[in-house]
Structure formats: C-alpha cells, structure tokens
Write a protein that holds these residues in place. Structure first.
Motif, PDB file in Angstrom:
ATOM      1  N   HIS A 108      76.096  63.957  36.485  1.00  0.00           N
ATOM      2  CA  HIS A 108      75.385  64.987  37.248  1.00  0.00           C
ATOM      3  C   HIS A 108      76.050  66.347  37.090  1.00  0.00           C
ATOM      4  O   HIS A 108      75.364  67.375  37.078  1.00  0.00           O
ATOM      5  N   ARG A 163      71.275  73.039  41.506  1.00  0.00           N
ATOM      6  CA  ARG A 163      71.708  72.771  42.876  1.00  0.00           C
ATOM      7  C   ARG A 163      71.581  71.285  43.215  1.00  0.00           C
ATOM      8  O   ARG A 163      72.468  70.709  43.847  1.00  0.00           O
ATOM      9  N   VAL A 164      70.478  70.657  42.795  1.00  0.00           N
ATOM     10  CA  VAL A 164      70.273  69.234  43.071  1.00  0.00           C
ATOM     11  C   VAL A 164      71.352  68.401  42.389  1.00  0.00           C
ATOM     12  O   VAL A 164      71.983  67.526  43.002  1.00  0.00           O
ATOM     13  N   ASN A 165      71.584  68.655  41.103  1.00  0.00           N
ATOM     14  CA  ASN A 165      72.591  67.885  40.385  1.00  0.00           C
ATOM     15  C   ASN A 165      73.997  68.198  40.879  1.00  0.00           C
ATOM     16  O   ASN A 165      74.867  67.329  40.860  1.00  0.00           O
ATOM     17  N   ARG A 199      74.813  66.072  43.783  1.00  0.00           N
ATOM     18  CA  ARG A 199      75.071  64.675  43.405  1.00  0.00           C
ATOM     19  C   ARG A 199      76.361  64.507  42.617  1.00  0.00           C
ATOM     20  O   ARG A 199      76.780  63.372  42.344  1.00  0.00           O
ATOM     21  N   TRP A 225      67.263  75.562  40.897  1.00  0.00           N
ATOM     22  CA  TRP A 225      66.992  74.444  41.820  1.00  0.00           C
ATOM     23  C   TRP A 225      67.551  73.143  41.261  1.00  0.00           C
ATOM     24  O   TRP A 225      68.215  72.380  41.968  1.00  0.00           O
ATOM     25  N   ARG A 226      67.316  72.872  39.962  1.00  0.00           N
ATOM     26  CA  ARG A 226      67.818  71.634  39.371  1.00  0.00           C
ATOM     27  C   ARG A 226      69.347  71.623  39.325  1.00  0.00           C
ATOM     28  O   ARG A 226      69.979  70.575  39.500  1.00  0.00           O
ATOM     29  N   GLU A 239      74.337  69.705  35.812  1.00  0.00           N
ATOM     30  CA  GLU A 239      74.415  70.946  36.583  1.00  0.00           C
ATOM     31  C   GLU A 239      74.828  72.111  35.692  1.00  0.00           C
ATOM     32  O   GLU A 239      74.239  73.196  35.748  1.00  0.00           O
TER      33      GLU A 239
END
Length: 409
Positions: free
Chosen positions: A62, A125-127, A130, A122-123, A66
């Motif tokens: 992840h 931040r999500v990764n 995690r 956004w992606r 990121e």
C-alpha cells in the motif's frame, strides 16, 4: 465492535487481532496531566512472525501504491499549473494569434488535469491509511509507557501541531503556485509594454550600425541601431526575436518613448526588456519546481501525524550526529536513540526545514520519539533559538535492538 477490513491480506490479521483485544480492554482513568495521552494503551498483538511478515508486506504494498499515486498527483498538478499560466498568458497578450480549437483544447487539458490530480490525491490518501504498520510490532518503539509529567510540554497538543505543519506546507505550495502564475504575468507585462510603445510612441528613421550573432549559442542575436531625436544621437541595442535578416547600413523605422527617447523598438522587433523576461521565466520555473516539493512535504507531515497519532510518544535519550565533514554524497544527520528500557534505534533525519543539525551540541538530551518506519518524529523540548517544542522528521535506519543482542550477533 470488529473493524471492517478490505481484502484478504496481512492487514486483515492485524485488524482482527487488534479489535478482539480492544473489546476486552477497559482503559483506566488517567490522572490529569498535559503530558498523558488520552488514549487506550495498546499491548503487543498475538501474531506469530510469519503473520507479522504478511502484515508488513501488505503495508509496504500500500505504501508503494501511495507513492505512485502521489507522483501522478504531482505530475497532473504541474500540467495544470503550466497550462493555467499559458492560458492566462494567451488572454493577456495583445493580439495573441489563437489557433483553431486552441482555447477548447486548453480548457479540456485543465479539466482533465484537475480531475486526475484530485483522483490521484484521493487514492494516495486511501492507500496511505492502509500502509500504516500496526502498533504493537515493537520494531521501532518499545511498549507504550506512562510518560513522565512535564507541565511545560503538552504532548497531545504537539501531535496536533504536526497537522499544523502539514497545513503550513500546503499553504507554502499555494504560495509558490501564485508565484508561478506571477512569473507568467511578468512576461505578459513585458510584452504589453512593447505593444503599448508601438501604439503610442513616436517614429523616426534609424540605421543598423552593427549586427551581433554570438557563436556557440551563447546569448541572443541583436543589432545596434542609430537614430536621432531632438538633435541628439542614440545608439541602442535591439534584441532580434523575428526571423527577419538585417544587414549593416539597412534603414529601419524606430519607435521611441517620447518621455524617454532611449527606450525604443522597431516596427518589426519588439525589443523586450530581456532582463525582466529572464527574471520572469526564472521565477516561473523555480516556483514550478517548488510546488511539488512543498506538496511532498505536506503529504509527509500528514503521514507522520497519522503515524504518531497511532503510536503516541516514547521518552528517549537522543543524540544528533551530523555526517561530517561536508563532502559530495553527504548524508542527512543520524539520530541515535536510546529508550528508557535500554533498547536503541538509529534514525536518519529527513530533508526538511525542521532540521536537526543545530541540535547537535547537546548529546544524550531527553526527547520524545513517535511514529514508525519511514514516518517517525523526534520531538525536542525546544529548538536552538526557540522555546516551544521542536519536531524533527526522521526515518528508521535500523529496527529497535538491545545492545547486548547486537554485540552477540
């Protein structure tokens, strides 16, 4: 309540074990102290070595995603800034020769770049959320402890201040973006000045006295033009920006400023102020480079805040050791950390305006360490010139070890 997890990877094992433990844990009330974290104490989780390896592999995966999304975000932001400046330039320059569908193409590029940058952010931040290696592995910090009370330092507030550093870096990025646009506006101002001179200036005949065409591409082409205004002869260098070829002795029409006859151009050559053109271009390029660096710093402080928020602080004896002497390939200062339980770890200061070198003169000073892996922070009670606590970003060079274990190995 059991945490909802995505996918069947190592992080699922950690999430399940953590939630089982937190369900059974009832936090004891803490005495009122500004230094005591208002957070449940986390004990090491019952995962074997193989399961921890799976957890770390999933976190690294992840993390790599990121970084990839962050790189894409920076690329799209750079494209957006360049096209924004170019579009502003096109609108501001008098009589700009618009090509067919050029404006529609510029708007399309701006929309696609902005939407793509938002999606990549956004992606990332999500990764990033995690990629946090779970608390309790003990690789970088010892088990959570009751911190000594220090009424001068509010450790919970210092965690919040890490977020403030993130916002400050983001505001600096916005400032550099404004400077980048300002560089384009400076070029527009130079061109508008030449265009206004053509419209309002007086015209007199002039003659090409000499031509200058530097060898090796150093400097631009220019010519010296002689003309007379009010009985006074002027010899002025004119930068050549068109493809027109001139010969010595050729007649040209000079357009000069009535209030300042030495300021001139010809009907064909705008003779823009090359100094201000160079300054504007340099400012625009430097700002374009600075924007991604500032955004990277903002993202790094966001990860550090998230990491320290998860781990809390640990008290440690800290020594800053700069990589002397100054030479090519010099590394950032190392930070030798010894925790209260006797375990040690070596950190490396990250590139930041919050540097650690000024703190080198006090070895083995007490400080607080938080975070994990590449997202760690060393919090000094105060900086070199400032009284408030001073946060230095760092990353782990080694895992936490006991000195006797290292000696036997």
């Amino acid at each position: 309540m059991r945490r909802r997890t995505r996918g069947r990877d190592g992080l699922s094992l950690w999430s399940s074990a953590k939630d089982d433990q937190l369900e059974e844990h009832v936090p004891e009330p803490e005495e009122s102290s500004s230094a005591a974290p208002a957070r449940a104490r986390a004990e090491p989780f019952s995962l074997d070595r193989e399961q921890w390896d799976d957890v770390k592999k999933a976190a690294r995966r992840h993390r790599h995603r990121e970084i990839g999304y962050q790189a894409a975000e920076l690329i799209f932001i750079a494209i957006f800034l360049v096209w924004t400046g170019g579009t502003i330039y096109s609108f501001a320059v008098p009589d700009y020769p618009w090509e067919d569908y050029e404006l529609a193409a510029n708007i399309t590029i701006l929309v696609v770049a902005s939407v793509s940058a938002v999606f990549a952010a956004w992606r990332a931040r999500v990764n990033g959320a995690r990629s946090v290696v779970p608390v309790g592995s003990g690789e970088w910090l010892p088990p959570e402890e009751d911190l000594p009370v220090d009424n001068r330092v509010d450790l919970e507030r210092e965690i919040s201040r890490l977020r403030t550093l993130r916002f400050r870096a983001f505001l600096i990025a916005l400032g550099w973006a404004a400077v980048h646009i300002g560089g384009f506006l400076g070029m527009v101002g130079v061109e508008r000045s030449a265009a206004e001179l053509l419209e309002t200036g007086a015209q007199v005949p002039g003659r090409v006295a000499s031509l200058h065409d530097p060898d090796g591409g150093r400097g631009g082409r220019s010519m010296e033009v002689n003309y007379v205004v009010g009985g006074r002869r002027y010899n002025t260098d004119v930068s050549l920006e068109t493809d027109q070829r001139y010969v010595t002795g050729e007649s040209v029409t000079v357009v000069y400023d009535r209030s300042e006859p030495g300021r001139m151009r010809t009907l064909e050559e705008p003779n823009e102020n090359q100094f201000w053109v160079g300054v504007s271009v340099t400012v625009a390029i430097v700002a374009l480079i600075a924007v991604p660096f500032s955004l990277v710093a903002a993202g790094a402080w966001r990860r550090r805040h998230r990491s320290v928020l998860a781990t809390g602080w640990r008290t440690a004896s800290v020594t800053v050791a700069p990589d002397y002497p100054i030479r090519s390939g010099r590394k950032m200062p190392s930070i030798e950390v010894e925790y209260r339980d006797g375990s040690r770890i070596t950190l490396r200061a990250s590139t930041s305006t919050h540097g650690s070198t000024p703190l080198r003169k006090r070895p083995k000073r007490w400080a607080w360490v938080g975070g994990e892996g590449r997202d760690m922070v060393v919090l000094f009670p105060h900086g070199r010139w400032r009284e408030p606590p001073y946060a230095v970003p760092a990353w782990a060079v080694t895992e936490r070890f006991q000195p006797d274990e290292q000696a036997t190995s």
